[in-house]
Write a protein that holds these residues in place. Structure first.
Motif, PDB file in Angstrom:
ATOM      1  N   SER A  23      11.786-100.781  44.430  1.00 18.16           N
ATOM      2  CA  SER A  23      12.100-101.309  43.100  1.00 18.16           C
ATOM      3  C   SER A  23      12.152-100.212  42.044  1.00 18.16           C
ATOM      4  N   GLU A  82      15.336 -98.211  42.529  1.00 15.59           N
ATOM      5  CA  GLU A  82      16.494 -98.996  42.089  1.00 15.59           C
ATOM      6  C   GLU A  82      16.564 -99.045  40.565  1.00 15.59           C
ATOM      7  N   LYS A  83      15.415 -99.197  39.922  1.00 18.69           N
ATOM      8  CA  LYS A  83      15.384 -99.237  38.452  1.00 18.69           C
ATOM      9  C   LYS A  83      15.823 -97.905  37.862  1.00 18.69           C
ATOM     10  N   HIS A 123      17.694 -95.717  39.273  1.00 16.92           N
ATOM     11  CA  HIS A 123      19.108 -95.545  39.601  1.00 16.92           C
ATOM     12  C   HIS A 123      19.981 -96.291  38.598  1.00 16.92           C
ATOM     13  N   GLU A 124      19.619 -97.512  38.282  1.00 15.85           N
ATOM     14  CA  GLU A 124      20.395 -98.315  37.325  1.00 15.85           C
ATOM     15  C   GLU A 124      20.336 -97.715  35.919  1.00 15.85           C
ATOM     16  N   GLN A 125      19.167 -97.231  35.520  1.00 12.44           N
ATOM     17  CA  GLN A 125      19.046 -96.586  34.209  1.00 12.44           C
ATOM     18  C   GLN A 125      19.928 -95.350  34.123  1.00 12.44           C
ATOM     19  N   LYS A 138      22.681 -94.820  35.782  1.00  9.98           N
ATOM     20  CA  LYS A 138      24.091 -95.250  35.723  1.00  9.98           C
ATOM     21  C   LYS A 138      24.476 -95.650  34.304  1.00  9.98           C
ATOM     22  N   GLN A 139      23.537 -96.296  33.606  1.00  8.95           N
ATOM     23  CA  GLN A 139      23.829 -96.679  32.218  1.00  8.95           C
ATOM     24  C   GLN A 139      23.911 -95.458  31.306  1.00  8.95           C
ATOM     25  N   HIS A 178      27.629 -93.573  40.906  1.00  5.47           N
ATOM     26  CA  HIS A 178      28.347 -94.846  40.757  1.00  5.47           C
ATOM     27  C   HIS A 178      29.081 -95.279  42.024  1.00  5.47           C
ATOM     28  N   LYS A 225      28.947 -96.433  46.028  1.00  4.17           N
ATOM     29  CA  LYS A 225      28.054 -96.917  47.077  1.00  4.17           C
ATOM     30  C   LYS A 225      28.320 -96.225  48.407  1.00  4.17           C
ATOM     31  N   ALA A 251      17.665 -91.356  45.973  1.00  2.18           N
ATOM     32  CA  ALA A 251      18.441 -92.492  46.486  1.00  2.18           C
ATOM     33  C   ALA A 251      18.971 -92.196  47.880  1.00  2.18           C
TER      34      ALA A 251
END
Length: 450
Positions: A3, A6-7, A9-11, A13-14, A39, A41, A95
């Protein structure tokens, strides 16, 4: 994916949207490539190529830049990357590590990636503050759960009886435990070598200044050779004096596992006259392996076969001299374990030491293989109170030379006294290339020797 990974990674990307600006096909734009990896996969072959190339740069280089040429050589504009790009590299590497399987076939890639992540964190020191506690705990978990590839020791050739006790080889003797262990091994086997070329550094190994400039020329070479010995053997001789019981324990382990007498091992740290090992001894003063005097000497030598004993990375010009072949013993099982610190990497990956005799060629440990060997079990008793640096130096001073010598001995047996070679070719894409271990992984590995 965990988790927190993943968090993060998403931050990322933003914070780093994909740019629509056209990229320059003539160079590598590190920032743009990292953002695309973030960005995407499923990476393309080109993206995998960039990722592994960039991870290697982070693993081995001290400085890193925004742009490189397509062959990863420095671009004309040397703009250092920002702390933000180190952070982005960290997220991408973590990642990638998380996505790798736990199969034994991915163990090497997992451990290599851990090594790079530790080094990226060090590069960020003082620039920004990653969540080191969380990342270190994650990496500890990875190391604790990695799977060893179980390998048995290699089957070995029996000793040969020879009526010609002179091995048809010229030793390029660069002062150090490896060179002296080779000669002590050859002598213990009952052989001498055809010739030794003693390579004496005319440059101080520490200050990089010319040695003995004020001395007359007839005294300069012997003075430089003596100084070279003292500098290279400083730590081994310190440990023999101050950590006598530990060194004796190591020597006993090497004797029991690899069969080298303690007296033979002891002789490899003593400044014996090289004349005892050869029919012919010659001294050559050089500034380093790139010195043109060395290339000229090899070119003029009647010998076709040489034993490389150290002194740095062999330049291509020495490896492309017609009708000359240089044997090197690498402390890793080729082609599986190439690169640096391979005594440690071999122990970590297989819980067993290994080494390979091969013919040097341009590239990293990619020449034709004479003999790869998984060694018999060797365990050490390194006191816990010794720090990692001391343990590391002890292994490279008193274990690594005998790991190499063991395989040199077997190569002499298997090739009928270095006369008949049955080699195996290898490709640069085979196996895995490792780099110097980060202190965190080094500490974990050193504990595996006990």
């Amino acid at each position: 994916m965990s988790s927190w990974i993943e968090k993060a990674h998403e931050q990322a990307k933003q914070q780093h949207p994909v740019s629509t600006t056209d990229t320059d096909d003539q160079c590598i734009d590190v920032q743009a490539q990292l953002i695309h990896l973030l960005h995407t996969k499923k990476w393309s072959n080109d993206q995998w190529g960039f990722f592994h190339g960039w991870m290697k740069k982070l693993d081995v280089a001290k400085k890193h830049y925004v742009h490189y040429k397509n062959d990863w050589k420095l671009a004309r504009q040397k703009v250092a990357i920002s702390a933000e790009m180190y952070q982005l590299s960290l997220i991408v590497a973590i990642a990638h590590l998380e996505a790798l399987s736990h199969d034994v076939d991915d163990t090497g890639e997992r451990l290599k990636t851990c090594n790079v992540i530790y080094k990226i964190i060090d590069l960020l020191e003082g620039k920004t503050t990653p969540d080191k506690k969380t990342i270190y705990a994650y990496l500890d978990e990875v190391l604790a759960g990695y799977r060893v590839k179980a390998v048995p020791p290699s089957k070995l050739d029996k000793a040969i009886k020879s009526n010609t006790p002179i091995l048809p080889i010229t030793v390029l003797f660069w002062e150090g435990p490896i060179a002296r262990a080779y000669l002590a091994t050859i002598k213990e086997m009952g052989f001498k070598v055809r010739k030794i070329i003693k390579l004496v550094s005319s440059i101080d190994l520490i200050t990089k200044k010319p040695v003995g400039r004020l001395l007359p020329s007839f005294m300069r070479s012997s003075y430089a050779a003596n100084k070279q010995y003292k500098q290279i053997f400083y730590w081994p001789n310190q440990y023999k004096s101050k950590n006598q019981k530990v060194i004796q324990s190591i020597q006993q382990s090497v004797k029991e596992s690899l069969g080298f007498k303690v007296t033979t091992q002891a002789s490899a740290t003593e400044n014996h006259d090289l004349q005892a090992y050869t029919e012919e001894l010659e001294t050559l003063n050089i500034t380093g392996l790139r010195d043109k005097a060395l290339a000229e000497k090899l070119n003029d030598e009647k010998s076709e076969l040489f034993l490389f004993t150290g002194g740095g990375i062999v330049p291509d010009k020495l490896l492309t001299i017609a009708n000359k072949r240089l044997i090197h013993v690498h402390p890793g099982y080729l082609p599986d374990i190439r690169g640096a610190d391979c005594v440690l990497w071999s122990q970590l990956l297989a819980n067993r030491l290994s080494a390979s005799a091969f013919f040097l060629s341009p590239g990293i440990d990619v020449g034709d293989i004479i003999l790869p060997v998984w060694l018999p079990d060797l365990k050490l008793k390194l006191p816990s109170e010794l720090n990692n640096q001391v343990k590391y130096r002890m292994i490279y001073g008193f274990v690594d030379p005998w790991v190499r010598s063991f395989v040199l001995k077997q190569a002499i047996y298997s090739s009928n006294g270095l006369r008949d070679f049955n080699t195996t070719s290898q490709q640069e894409t085979d196996g895995m290339t490792y780099h110097f271990m980060h202190e965190k992984i080094k500490q974990f590995t050193l504990n595996q020797f006990n």
